[in-house]
Scaffold this motif. Structure first.
Motif, PDB file in Angstrom:
ATOM      1  N   ALA A   5       1.114   2.359 -10.194  1.00 40.63           N
ATOM      2  CA  ALA A   5       1.088   2.288  -8.730  1.00 40.63           C
ATOM      3  C   ALA A   5       0.045   3.247  -8.157  1.00 40.63           C
ATOM      4  O   ALA A   5      -0.708   2.893  -7.243  1.00 40.63           O
ATOM      5  N   GLU A   6      -0.030   4.463  -8.711  1.00 43.96           N
ATOM      6  CA  GLU A   6      -1.015   5.433  -8.229  1.00 43.96           C
ATOM      7  C   GLU A   6      -2.428   4.945  -8.485  1.00 43.96           C
ATOM      8  O   GLU A   6      -3.322   5.088  -7.631  1.00 43.96           O
ATOM      9  N   ARG A   7      -2.665   4.376  -9.667  1.00 47.87           N
ATOM     10  CA  ARG A   7      -3.989   3.815  -9.960  1.00 47.87           C
ATOM     11  C   ARG A   7      -4.363   2.772  -8.906  1.00 47.87           C
ATOM     12  O   ARG A   7      -5.472   2.795  -8.354  1.00 47.87           O
ATOM     13  N   LEU A   8      -3.436   1.862  -8.662  1.00 50.05           N
ATOM     14  CA  LEU A   8      -3.707   0.777  -7.725  1.00 50.05           C
ATOM     15  C   LEU A   8      -3.939   1.296  -6.315  1.00 50.05           C
ATOM     16  O   LEU A   8      -4.895   0.884  -5.629  1.00 50.05           O
ATOM     17  N   TRP A   9      -3.095   2.213  -5.854  1.00 52.75           N
ATOM     18  CA  TRP A   9      -3.235   2.725  -4.495  1.00 52.75           C
ATOM     19  C   TRP A   9      -4.567   3.440  -4.293  1.00 52.75           C
ATOM     20  O   TRP A   9      -5.220   3.271  -3.254  1.00 52.75           O
ATOM     21  N   GLU A  10      -4.975   4.245  -5.285  1.00 50.89           N
ATOM     22  CA  GLU A  10      -6.242   4.969  -5.127  1.00 50.89           C
ATOM     23  C   GLU A  10      -7.418   4.009  -4.994  1.00 50.89           C
ATOM     24  O   GLU A  10      -8.351   4.244  -4.218  1.00 50.89           O
ATOM     25  N   ILE A  11      -7.377   2.937  -5.772  1.00 51.13           N
ATOM     26  CA  ILE A  11      -8.476   1.966  -5.671  1.00 51.13           C
ATOM     27  C   ILE A  11      -8.414   1.224  -4.346  1.00 51.13           C
ATOM     28  O   ILE A  11      -9.434   1.053  -3.664  1.00 51.13           O
ATOM     29  N   MET A  12      -7.223   0.776  -3.960  1.00 49.85           N
ATOM     30  CA  MET A  12      -7.105   0.030  -2.703  1.00 49.85           C
ATOM     31  C   MET A  12      -7.582   0.859  -1.516  1.00 49.85           C
ATOM     32  O   MET A  12      -8.175   0.333  -0.579  1.00 49.85           O
ATOM     33  N   GLU A  13      -7.312   2.162  -1.574  1.00 53.77           N
ATOM     34  CA  GLU A  13      -7.692   3.015  -0.456  1.00 53.77           C
ATOM     35  C   GLU A  13      -9.196   3.268  -0.401  1.00 53.77           C
ATOM     36  O   GLU A  13      -9.736   3.569   0.671  1.00 53.77           O
ATOM     37  N   ARG A  14      -9.892   3.124  -1.532  1.00 57.98           N
ATOM     38  CA  ARG A  14     -11.312   3.482  -1.571  1.00 57.98           C
ATOM     39  C   ARG A  14     -12.241   2.279  -1.716  1.00 57.98           C
ATOM     40  O   ARG A  14     -13.463   2.452  -1.644  1.00 57.98           O
ATOM     41  N   CYS A  15     -11.684   1.089  -1.930  1.00 54.68           N
ATOM     42  CA  CYS A  15     -12.557  -0.083  -2.016  1.00 54.68           C
ATOM     43  C   CYS A  15     -12.802  -0.641  -0.608  1.00 54.68           C
ATOM     44  O   CYS A  15     -12.066  -0.329   0.327  1.00 54.68           O
ATOM     45  N   ALA A  42      -3.864 -12.994   5.212  1.00 59.32           N
ATOM     46  CA  ALA A  42      -3.814 -12.291   6.499  1.00 59.32           C
ATOM     47  C   ALA A  42      -2.867 -11.103   6.409  1.00 59.32           C
ATOM     48  O   ALA A  42      -3.159 -10.016   6.927  1.00 59.32           O
ATOM     49  N   LEU A  43      -1.719 -11.291   5.734  1.00 59.83           N
ATOM     50  CA  LEU A  43      -0.774 -10.187   5.559  1.00 59.83           C
ATOM     51  C   LEU A  43      -1.409  -9.060   4.755  1.00 59.83           C
ATOM     52  O   LEU A  43      -1.313  -7.878   5.135  1.00 59.83           O
ATOM     53  N   LEU A  44      -2.084  -9.386   3.650  1.00 61.43           N
ATOM     54  CA  LEU A  44      -2.715  -8.360   2.829  1.00 61.43           C
ATOM     55  C   LEU A  44      -3.812  -7.627   3.597  1.00 61.43           C
ATOM     56  O   LEU A  44      -3.976  -6.415   3.457  1.00 61.43           O
ATOM     57  N   SER A  45      -4.577  -8.349   4.378  1.00 53.30           N
ATOM     58  CA  SER A  45      -5.627  -7.709   5.175  1.00 53.30           C
ATOM     59  C   SER A  45      -5.028  -6.700   6.145  1.00 53.30           C
ATOM     60  O   SER A  45      -5.588  -5.617   6.355  1.00 53.30           O
ATOM     61  N   ASP A  46      -3.890  -7.041   6.740  1.00 50.93           N
ATOM     62  CA  ASP A  46      -3.214  -6.120   7.649  1.00 50.93           C
ATOM     63  C   ASP A  46      -2.636  -4.928   6.888  1.00 50.93           C
ATOM     64  O   ASP A  46      -2.783  -3.773   7.318  1.00 50.93           O
ATOM     65  N   LEU A  47      -1.983  -5.190   5.764  1.00 51.07           N
ATOM     66  CA  LEU A  47      -1.346  -4.116   5.005  1.00 51.07           C
ATOM     67  C   LEU A  47      -2.370  -3.114   4.473  1.00 51.07           C
ATOM     68  O   LEU A  47      -2.183  -1.895   4.562  1.00 51.07           O
ATOM     69  N   ASN A  48      -3.469  -3.630   3.916  1.00 51.89           N
ATOM     70  CA  ASN A  48      -4.455  -2.758   3.275  1.00 51.89           C
ATOM     71  C   ASN A  48      -5.566  -2.316   4.224  1.00 51.89           C
ATOM     72  O   ASN A  48      -6.425  -1.518   3.841  1.00 51.89           O
ATOM     73  N   ARG A  49      -5.574  -2.885   5.438  1.00 54.11           N
ATOM     74  CA  ARG A  49      -6.535  -2.511   6.471  1.00 54.11           C
ATOM     75  C   ARG A  49      -7.972  -2.730   6.025  1.00 54.11           C
ATOM     76  O   ARG A  49      -8.871  -1.922   6.272  1.00 54.11           O
ATOM     77  N   PRO A 108       0.827  -1.211   0.000  1.00 52.96           N
ATOM     78  CA  PRO A 108       0.000   0.000   0.000  1.00 52.96           C
ATOM     79  C   PRO A 108       0.858   1.256   0.000  1.00 52.96           C
ATOM     80  O   PRO A 108       2.077   1.212   0.197  1.00 52.96           O
ATOM     81  N   ARG A 109       0.197   2.374  -0.196  1.00 50.33           N
ATOM     82  CA  ARG A 109       0.911   3.661  -0.259  1.00 50.33           C
ATOM     83  C   ARG A 109       1.689   3.926   1.028  1.00 50.33           C
ATOM     84  O   ARG A 109       2.852   4.361   0.983  1.00 50.33           O
ATOM     85  N   TRP A 110       1.058   3.674   2.180  1.00 46.15           N
ATOM     86  CA  TRP A 110       1.705   4.022   3.441  1.00 46.15           C
ATOM     87  C   TRP A 110       2.995   3.217   3.654  1.00 46.15           C
ATOM     88  O   TRP A 110       3.990   3.749   4.157  1.00 46.15           O
ATOM     89  N   ALA A 111       2.993   1.946   3.246  1.00 43.12           N
ATOM     90  CA  ALA A 111       4.181   1.114   3.429  1.00 43.12           C
ATOM     91  C   ALA A 111       5.300   1.572   2.498  1.00 43.12           C
ATOM     92  O   ALA A 111       6.487   1.566   2.870  1.00 43.12           O
TER      93      ALA A 111
END
Length: 476
Positions: free
Chosen positions: A210-220, A237-244, A158-161
């Protein structure tokens, strides 16, 4: 895992209304369509959105409504180009720019659908960063469906990481990311890493991947993955933690070879007929997808390697799409005399070959593949060991994962010159899989993977669990 439950429309009183919108690549459209079929078979209404020419090239499915949205013209994009297979690699970003022009017709489609009943979900791809604002106006939640392995998503992060652990140079991608808490094959060698480094830079569409992906991940509200726990333990489980947010496996979504793509040709029939009188497990099926950036030298070295290996082969060779103004592929594509020298034990088919049917054939014993995730998943269904020749995106990472599992051997590459390969390297890898004793171990490992993954009740349960998430999170 429990056996598949009854259809959700029966057990919970009504189906969902789902809009499915893949990126304009058949490697994306086909798994999106497979997901659509499984949702429709459980009583949910699915609208599958793409462009007219792409929809005409897909097999219609019961319960799935095709919705055509005409693709806007973009300067530099060839007329009639609606999929990545229609353009050379350096023009794919123009296709993204054209796809971004579908925002207005998509909004009109959603507005027109409002009269029937509210859409419950829009399931989008990695590049549809402009869909969530439209969906928000119609109060429709978005889910991101990733057709790549979950490990690929964890590698991107994700963007934050990425902000906390910046990666700007190719060498930064040559090791697993710092947020990966366990040993992993999720990294790129230097000759592979330039592509992934480029995905963090803006392209001619004006937006980086990357920007396309991050914007979607943050809003889905959740992410869906073409994978399963058996293939990638611990990754969801790792992805759930990373993407919250929940990362939900949908299973491997194997296509049915009886319903494979509706393209047909005399060449595909001829190719399958050629297999019929060959001994069981004696033929190497060769296919590198529709988007591998093959040069004439690549094709010649691969051909001469197959000749040196001395095994039977069926090669589905798609002539690469040349960049406008270039004539890279004029004249003979194959080495002089190659087809005559391999007559009887090998055939090259430049028309459409139904890949799943070729892999399903009793004569096929191994698969020389670019290791795109779709092709790799299809190989699982038939327990074939792999000869691996990856080129772009996450293909090298997938090849390393398959080598670690003991189901394939990669063709040797020269890292110092950007990853070239030779006929000798091709021949050595092919013989390793098809001729030498080690190949029997690879085949046995591939068979075990087949038995693990081709378990219909287990795969059905993944879809059942996905629908449960869609119901639970649609009003969150």
């Amino acid at each position: 895992m429990e056996a598949a439950a009854a259809p959700e429309s029966v057990t919970q009183g009504g189906g969902l209304e789902v809009v499915v919108f893949p990126w304009l690549a058949f490697g994306h459209m086909i798994p999106f369509l497979e997901l659509s079929k499984r949702l429709a078979a459980r009583g949910h209404a699915v609208a599958f959105v793409s462009t007219p020419r792409n929809l005409a090239r897909l097999q219609p499915a019961d319960g799935v409504r095709f919705v055509p949205l005409p693709l806007p013209s973009v300067e530099g994009l060839p007329e009639g180009a609606e999929a990545t297979s229609d353009v050379p690699p350096d023009e794919v970003s123009l296709l993204k720019k054209a796809m971004d022009g579908l925002a207005v017709p998509l909004a009109a489609f959603l507005a027109g659908s409002a009269g029937r009943r509210r859409t419950d979900w829009i399931i989008v791809d990695f590049c549809h960063h402009w869909v969530p604002p439209i969906a928000d106006r119609h109060k429709v939640p978005c889910a991101l469906f990733m057709i790549f392995p979950a490990a690929t998503m964890a590698f991107w992060g994700p963007r934050w990481a990425n902000a906390a652990n910046p990666r700007t140079e190719p060498e930064d991608f040559a090791v697993p990311p710092k947020w990966m808490p366990f040993p992993s094959t999720a990294f790129f060698l230097r000759h592979e890493a330039e592509w992934v480094a480029g995905s963090f830079r803006a392209n001619s569409s004006g937006v980086s991947d990357a920007e396309r992906l991050w914007e979607i991940m943050e809003r889905c509200r959740l992410t869906i993955h073409r994978s399963c726990h058996e293939l990638e333990p611990g990754m969801f489980a790792l992805l759930s933690d990373l993407n919250r947010k929940p990362a939900v496996p949908a299973g491997i979504l194997l296509p049915c070879h009886e319903e494979e793509n509706n393209q047909s040709s005399s060449s595909s029939s001829q190719a399958l007929r050629w297999l019929h009188d060959k001994p069981p497990k004696s033929v190497l099926y060769v296919a590198l997808g529709s988007e591998a950036p093959l040069t004439r030298e690549n094709i010649h070295e691969l051909a001469l390697g197959l000749e040196l290996a001395g095994v039977r082969f069926l090669w589905a060779l798609r002539k690469p799409v040349s960049t406008a103004g270039r004539n890279d592929y004029d004249g003979e594509l194959l080495p002089a005399g190659f087809e005559e020298r391999t007559l009887g034990r090998g055939v090259v088919c430049t028309g459409w070959v139904p890949q799943v049917k070729a892999l399903a054939h009793a004569a096929t014993g191994a698969f020389l593949t670019h290791c795109g995730w779709g092709s790799t998943v299809e190989s699982f269904a038939f327990g074939h060991p792999l000869v691996m020749l990856p080129f772009i995106i996450d293909q090298p990472m997938i090849a390393r994962a398959m080598a670690e599992r003991g189901v394939g051997v990669a063709v040797a590459r020269n890292e110092s010159d950007g990853g070239s390969f030779t006929r000798d390297g091709v021949a050595a890898a092919v013989r390793h899989v098809m001729v030498e004793d080690q190949g029997k171990i690879l085949a046995a490992n591939a068979k075990k993977m087949q038995e693990l993954l081709v378990d219909q009740p287990r795969q059905d349960q993944y879809i059942h669990d996905l629908v449960d998430h869609l119901r639970r999170y649609k009003d969150a």
